[in-house]
Design an enzyme around this catalytic site. Sequence first.
Site, PDB file in Angstrom:
ATOM      1  N   ASP A 160      -4.346   2.668  -5.151  1.00 46.94           N
ATOM      2  CA  ASP A 160      -2.939   2.793  -4.764  1.00 46.94           C
ATOM      3  C   ASP A 160      -2.495   1.631  -3.865  1.00 46.94           C
ATOM      4  OD1 ASP A 160      -4.438   3.478  -2.590  1.00 46.94           O
ATOM      5  OD2 ASP A 160      -3.288   5.250  -2.045  1.00 46.94           O
TER       6      ASP A 160
ATOM      7  N   LYS B  44      -6.311  11.505  11.020  1.00 42.79           N
ATOM      8  CA  LYS B  44      -5.910  10.730   9.847  1.00 42.79           C
ATOM      9  C   LYS B  44      -6.796  11.007   8.627  1.00 42.79           C
ATOM     10  CE  LYS B  44      -5.329   6.056   8.027  1.00 42.79           C
ATOM     11  NZ  LYS B  44      -5.383   4.608   8.286  1.00 42.79           N
TER      12      LYS B  44
ATOM     13  N   ASP C 199       0.837  -1.196   0.000  1.00 39.91           N
ATOM     14  CA  ASP C 199       0.000   0.000   0.000  1.00 39.91           C
ATOM     15  C   ASP C 199       0.870   1.243   0.000  1.00 39.91           C
ATOM     16  OD1 ASP C 199      -2.160   1.634   0.044  1.00 39.91           O
ATOM     17  OD2 ASP C 199      -3.039   0.818   1.868  1.00 39.91           O
TER      18      ASP C 199
END
Length: 1312
Positions: free
Chosen positions: A1227, A1068, A999
């Site tokens: 991604d 986050k 990742d």
Amino acid sequence: MSLLRLCAFPKCLSGRLIAEGSVRHLLNVEHCLSCLRNRNYWERGVRDNPWTSFRRHYSAIPKKDQGSKRFWEQSQLLDVLEARIQQLQSDVLIDVKHSKVEFLKMPQKEKGPSLSKSQKILPSERAEAQKPGQSTKKGAATDSPSSKIHASRWMEKLKRETWNRTTKQSSLQQKLHDKGTKSSKGKSNKKQTAPKKSSKGSMMLPGSSMKTISAASEIKAAPKLNDIVKTAASTAAQSEPNISESPALEELSKDAELAEVEELEQMIRQWSPLGSEKLLQEKELNRDADIQLNVCCYLEACVFTGNMERAQRYLHFHHRNLSKRKTLNINAYNIIMRMWAKKGILHPIRQLFILVEEAGLKHNEASYCAALECMGRNPEFPPRIISRCVQQMEEDDLCLDDVFRKCTFRQDERDKVLKAIRTVYPDYEPPTNTEKPLCSLPLVKDFYTQREDVRYPKLDFSMADLQGRFKRQLTQEQANTITIDSVEAMRPVTENMTRMRKLLAEQRTHWQKTLLQALRESKLILGKSKLRNWKTDIYPFLCLLRDEDYVNIMLQGLANLPPSGDSLLNIAKELGIRVHNMFCIQQKNHSQMVEKLTSIYNSYTELLAEDTKYSSVLPREHWDWMVAQNSSGPSLLSDDVSWPHVLHIQLGSFLVDLLVRELKIQNNILNQAQEKKLIPALYHMYTFRSNRQIGFIKPHPILTQIQTEATETKLTFDSYVMPMLCPPVPWTSLKSGAYLLTPTKLMRAVEGAVQHQHLLEKCRNEDLHAVLDSLNQLSNCAWKINKPLLDIIISIFNEKGSEKLDIPPPVSEAPEIPRFNPHDTSYTAQEKAHLKREVLKAKKKFGEMHSLRMDALYKLSIANHVRDEVFWFPHNMDFRGRTYPCPPYFNHLGSDVTRAILLFAEGKPLGPKGLNWLKIHLVNLTGLKKRSSLDGRLEYANSIMEDILDSADNPLSGRKWWMNADEPWQTLACCMEIANASRSPDHTKFISHFPVHQDGSCNGLQHYAALGRDVIGATSVNLMPCEVPQDVYSGVAQQVEEFRVRDAAKGLKIAQVLEGFISRKVVKQTVMTVVYGVTRYGGRLQIEKRLKEIDDFPKEHIWDASHYLVHQVFSSLKEMFTGTREIQDWLTESARLIAKSGSTVEWVTPLGLPIVQPYHRIRNQVLKSNIQFLSLQISHDIHERPDTVKQKNAFPPNFIHSLDSTHMMLTALYCYSAGLTFVSVHDCYWTHALTVDTMNKICREQFVALHSQPILQDLSKFLLQKYCSGPVGETKNKKFLEHWQMMQLLARVPKTGDFDLQRVKESTYFFS
């Protein structure tokens, strides 16, 4: 037919030509009545003065102000100039607004010679350019004195104003030169253009004596308005950069400068009415595109159902009605030509050719293809007629080879066309197109040119196996739907369930008969009704399928209706799309292309099968080669006319109306004690969504109760919902790829948006090869089901689910909806309000639980259906280039549950490092040790091996360690794989099918840091090699904590309240999404949600705390990522100015994929249907102005998304050439444990190669060329300043730092 052409008829139809009846019959036989009426009028009334009818009655126009007066004066000038140009030609019918005009031999009525019947105008005989007012040497007519003087005066004014404009422009350039600027390119002198060669225009079909010549080759006596406009525009385009880029402008007075520029712009705009008119005509033409598509769909439906009379009448009415003729394009005429070609009757086709000429359209390859097909079907057709048709094609600048390159054929059409051509040219062979140019983009040039030693991977199947799988998939798609067992069928069957299933089956049988009868009655009424034949009714679309098919589609929509109901618009759209998909499949079956598809696919399996030799040919190339080798017969590429979004809704709303009107149910079906009465099974009601009243279809509670308690054992899906049972058809073009028969778009977009398709159609095929090949690589990955894990998930699903493990419970577990009488006086107003809120909350919870439950039911049922199969996911992409699997429910982009039950069908040995990568992957899935090194994570995994093995052996009865992971189901699957590998005799030889993920570390910020070469930002997101991974989220949280401590020391109360609550989890989501354009408002909502999850945080301070924290997060990111913020601001401001100028933002990715943002101002469109008026909010209409806010907010995230998709596609291509199995979730890259290291190397190399390109510089150049290369559209100072500001901004690329991109190759935690 244009106005000039109509006005010229009386002059040319005088004398002997009118007297001769046979010649008159020749002219009039094929023209529409409207044109004949207009022609006769001019013959009778205006023969003596042909210009009288052409002049407009300006006196009837009220003179409101000077602006209007100037406008009409300019219009009058244009009229005179156009007439003057025509007047200088001798006995030639000239249509200035068309590229080709007609001429006939006329008797000598005025002075000057006329052209004989056999005389042709040769280049050597063309008239030389004359001064205004003089006649040409050959074939010129003598002007009347008044018109000659009048036109000469206007022409002289035109010359004078042109001279003044060029003089003023030269003076301005000289002034800038004297101020010290760099020398200009010199005064632009007007050059005399050489006369063009006469190109023969479109001729009529055999039997016509009318010929055409190019208007441009004959107009020599007067200056061309188009040339004047082009000269002015090019001069302005050359002068603007000098004005904007010159340093000496700062020394000039702004007022004087703006006045001069304004004057120049006014002069340019004053003499460009034709240019403005052309743009207006193109815009109006585009506005008619939707209507033209509707017309073509209607005609296609009529032809497909054999209703030739309706199709012919529909076309002829539109053609006769001049106001509706613009809704016809050449495709509409070609559809009817094709219809008559099937019958082998040429006369109607010849009539249609003449109608096309009258409509001002140009015949294309499909038009002549229909004519040739018709001739090929008649064995007695004279060869000279075929030869004349081929000759006429050449005169229209069309090529025979293009008929076979550009046209699509059905059934035996190609053979008939070829038969006709070989009657004249016996040795003719159609082009094969076996050699195609390679993609030359710098990023993939080596991939396509250097593959001598490349061995592309094979599938683990034999040719016979793949061919058998193809037959099963073809059968499934031809059926259009598939019925599978529901996983709820595994639950114990109770007596009540049996009773409810029986009741439901009886009702459906009754409803099927009722709907069938009602549909047939409705069709009978629609077919006999005296509707106006220009009105696009839906009757032909109700005849495309069998009546039973429409009924099944309606009942399928009823079965999928949630208990809380759905909007009428959504239901109608779904039903309309199902009808269209089934029609497309039937059309392909009807065209006999299935046999050809079978032959080509069987040959295609030779490239993929394991029992064949290796090849260095890509799937796309091999498929193209096979299609070229099997060119005979019907075309594999379908020419289906895509239905517009509005048509889907209109057809669907008709079917919904039938459902609501005809479906009845007994009110006492569940309680026999009640009085027997038929009640509607569905209700049409209105509700509010976002302050908008919308139509809503809701099932009756009795029907909902029966469906819920029945717990049906079968589920019916459209065939495209299921994974494919064979490798997908490789993408070779915009319309060919993915499923075998089901229509699929290469680029998914909002329903009705066409701008993406238009951009792709303009691309060269070779420029899209890299994109297509990457999609094919992703689609060719074979999958299978992790059956032990699936069984565990299904058991929990049927045992009331588990919210902790993301298994939704049944709706029976939903909180009970409070019931009260709002008219009960015992409740106070506050109690009533509270109860209403509780009711709404309970209903919302019920709807959410049902939606989640059905989503899980669909996914698990599909997975269970293919549990013993190997399957594939065909891929396409969104408008930014991000790839997605086509099956909507079950795919690897799904939730933790879906990903956990998917395995690679191909297994590979773990090798020496494979087991370690499985353990590291396990730790990554738990969410623990994010700041630890790879060695640290591996050490932690070895330390908890006992828990790992216990989880694998006793997932539901052991310690349940896996349940506390971030991704519990994937963690459990990995535990099982590690247990099996570690217990094998030699783990290095253990065959693993498990996908290991790598990742990106905040991938959006990684791209920003690479674009800006930002050292600090690159270090924060692991572009720079480090011993341990850098966690940008923890870094931001730490800096926000420092800000909080500082503010708390100053006495800020909210900073003191937040002590101990600022964590990585709180910030986050905001950090992750700020790079994708999240606003402070959106960031505050994200942080507010995280704070609410903290039990100890005081709820009264949530709003103030979230407001404070989002401000600190943005400030922290601004300090940490300086280059990122500058680039983001540059992109945002560029998009704002572009949108403000009236354009949407477009760009091209480094892989050549064109992208446009489809955000426009919302346009409301009202559709009339039997059930209600439907209001559509259309936000992608290209004729509306761009939505500036959406354009500027979306450009930075969409641009970054286009870069991360480019990086993924590059990695996919080079992994394929290296023989790796590779898939991605944006991604997050997946491969076998054995090949993780190889994939990591390729991933880093391609990231460096991508960002070594001048991405921002290329973007700046593209935007400047697209939006700043032409003159300003407005003449006000404000508009020019905005244009100038945009040009300066787009040219000012943000400065970059000194980060060395090559360091990325050494970074262990770039992707990890």
